[in-house]
Motif scaffolding. Structure first.
Motif, PDB file in Angstrom:
ATOM      1  N   UNK A  25       0.829  -1.212   0.000  1.00 19.88           N
ATOM      2  CA  UNK A  25       0.000   0.000   0.000  1.00 19.88           C
ATOM      3  C   UNK A  25       0.860   1.257   0.000  1.00 19.88           C
ATOM      4  N   UNK A  26       0.495   2.199  -0.871  1.00 23.11           N
ATOM      5  CA  UNK A  26       1.283   3.413  -1.052  1.00 23.11           C
ATOM      6  C   UNK A  26       0.345   4.604  -1.098  1.00 23.11           C
ATOM      7  N   UNK A  27       0.677   5.657  -0.363  1.00 21.90           N
ATOM      8  CA  UNK A  27      -0.168   6.853  -0.327  1.00 21.90           C
ATOM      9  C   UNK A  27       0.422   7.925  -1.239  1.00 21.90           C
ATOM     10  N   UNK A  28      -0.377   8.342  -2.223  1.00 21.47           N
ATOM     11  CA  UNK A  28      -0.024   9.518  -3.012  1.00 21.47           C
ATOM     12  C   UNK A  28      -0.515  10.724  -2.235  1.00 21.47           C
ATOM     13  N   UNK A  29       0.400  11.566  -1.784  1.00 18.99           N
ATOM     14  CA  UNK A  29       0.035  12.664  -0.902  1.00 18.99           C
ATOM     15  C   UNK A  29       0.485  13.996  -1.483  1.00 18.99           C
ATOM     16  N   UNK A  30      -0.122  15.058  -1.004  1.00 16.54           N
ATOM     17  CA  UNK A  30       0.179  16.426  -1.422  1.00 16.54           C
ATOM     18  C   UNK A  30       0.282  16.510  -2.947  1.00 16.54           C
ATOM     19  N   UNK A  31      -0.809  16.145  -3.585  1.00 14.66           N
ATOM     20  CA  UNK A  31      -0.875  16.215  -5.039  1.00 14.66           C
ATOM     21  C   UNK A  31      -2.297  16.548  -5.450  1.00 14.66           C
ATOM     22  N   UNK A  32      -2.444  17.344  -6.473  1.00 17.64           N
ATOM     23  CA  UNK A  32      -3.757  17.610  -7.053  1.00 17.64           C
ATOM     24  C   UNK A  32      -3.581  17.923  -8.528  1.00 17.64           C
ATOM     25  N   UNK A  33      -3.917  16.945  -9.348  1.00 24.49           N
ATOM     26  CA  UNK A  33      -3.990  17.138 -10.792  1.00 24.49           C
ATOM     27  C   UNK A  33      -5.462  17.083 -11.194  1.00 24.49           C
TER      28      UNK A  33
END
Length: 432
Positions: free
Chosen positions: A382-390
């Protein structure tokens, strides 16, 4: 203004008054309105549209909108709409670096730069995609866009948007929508930059949830609507109006923001994308981007949108034996993508905040060489994509890049296609 003073609930009927008793009781347009106000109806759909999609709001204002000056031509050559105004371009992927800051002293209207257009505002189809840079408040100046509603996505800086319905403060991570034909102005405190989808088709609405069920994606109660607030300062106002892809200006002796009360289901609103309830896979494969749809503008073909507004927010990536980024694809929809902040997982280094890309219908695209290599060998925990907004503005029609977008001022990358050049042929018929 505190969000607690807003009326919540997308698409619902709302009632708001800046003075107690300003709304007439029992009927919309009595012989005499309270406080000496004028009744004015704003229609967002045809009168006979089905009740479930019929949009209209009654306003009670100090002077009606007909009290205005005569219009003269106004020049804004970098803001375009309609495919007929732009030549077709080669069928290749396009990407731009962040829109550079223009000369100082531009407001939201003069700082608008069109990147891609399709459809026809008069026919009520298609969109226009713009980026804006500005560092000056509009002040005693207002904009009325009769060609389309404005979906605004700030990338840098806070926008103070005053509309006929009241005020909205919108920061990066949030979006705002101003209906077609509504007067608004944008005041800023310092440099701002962002994206705009000018929607010529049916008004944006929440997508159907289908098998997801009754909860998920954007919740209606998280959309915030302004409360009635009118300007009291006297003095003239310049009105800039966009109609039929032409700009006009006039001067009127009073503020257009003179609505003391209103009720209806057509209004400006804002939404915080951090409240989006992301749906994702926990088994295998990569979900289609439609699962990230915040708003949709339907077309006459069910399921084939005039425009979709799609976000890629922070989220957990969990899937077994799966290539987790988007696979290589050619879609029937055209995709204009922007990055508000952070990294985009399919282009971790090449796509910058404030930049943009365009992949038209059936133009192949997907992860760059480094993203493919990394995802192919990644440890699938499990991996969290964080502090991103596309985000993407998706549309059923091909988008035509404007002369500005294809010129030097828009930071067009001449070597974008090279991000896939390292994808070698590894086929070996003797080894599965």
């Amino acid at each position: 203004m505190s969000s607690l003073s807003y009326l919540a609930g997308f698409g619902n009927q709302h009632v708001s008054e800046a003075l107690p008793g300003a709304l007439p009781a029992g009927q919309n347009s009595p012989q005499r309105c309270p406080y000496g106000l004028y009744a004015e109806l704003l229609s967002g759909t045809a009168f006979t549209a089905p009740r479930a999609v019929n949009l209209r709001t009654w306003m009670y204002r100090r002077q009606p909108s007909v009290v205005a000056g005569r219009y003269e031509a106004y020049t804004q050559p970098l803001w375009l709409s309609g495919a007929a105004n732009v030549k077709a371009s080669p069928p290749q992927p396009l990407r731009w670096g962040p829109l550079p800051w223009a000369q100082p002293g531009l407001d939201f209207v003069d700082g608008m730069r069109s990147y891609a257009v399709n459809g026809d505002p008069d026919a009520g189809v298609g969109i226009a995609v713009h980026l804006y840079v500005a560092d000056r408040a509009m002040g005693r100046r207002a904009m009325v866009n009769a060609d389309g509603e404005m979906l605004i996505v700030p990338q840098q800086g806070v926008l103070q948007i005053r509309t006929e319905f009241g005020c909205l403060a919108v920061e990066p991570g949030e979006i705002a929508v101003v209906p077609r034909g509504v007067a608004f102005k944008v005041d800023v405190d310092g440099p701002v930059r962002g994206y705009v989808c000018e929607n010529h088709g049916a008004a944006f609405r929440l997508p159907e949830l289908g098998p997801i069920g009754s909860n998920g994606l954007a919740n209606p109660r998280d959309f915030l609507v302004p409360v009635a607030a009118f300007e009291d300062a006297a003095g003239p106002y310049e009105i800039v109006k966009k109609q039929d892809n032409h700009f006009w200006c006039s001067e009127q002796a009073h503020s257009p923001f003179n609505v003391v009360a209103w009720h209806g289901n057509l209004y400006a609103y804002k939404y915080d994308t951090r409240l989006f309830n992301t749906i994702n896979t926990v088994s295998f494969d990569h979900c289609d981007p439609s699962i990230f749809t915040v708003l949709t503008s339907p077309s006459d073909t069910p399921g084939w949108a005039n425009a979709d507004f799609v976000i890629f927010p922070p989220r957990w990536m969990v899937a077994e034996n799966t290539f987790r980024p988007p696979w290589y694809h050619r879609n029937v929809m055209s995709e204009f993508m922007g990055l508000v902040y952070g990294q985009y997982d399919a282009k971790p280094e090449g796509f910058k905040p404030g930049g943009a890309s365009l992949h038209n219908a059936y133009v192949p695209h997907g992860p760059d060489t480094d993203a493919f290599a990394g995802a192919s060998a990644a440890d699938l925990k499990p991996h969290k994509l964080d502090h991103t907004l596309a985000f993407m503005f998706e549309t059923r029609l091909r988008l035509r890049p404007t002369p500005f977008a294809l010129g030097g001022g828009a930071m067009l990358e001449s070597n974008y296609d090279q991000c896939w050049a390292g994808l070698a042929d590894h086929f070996n018929p003797s080894t599965r």
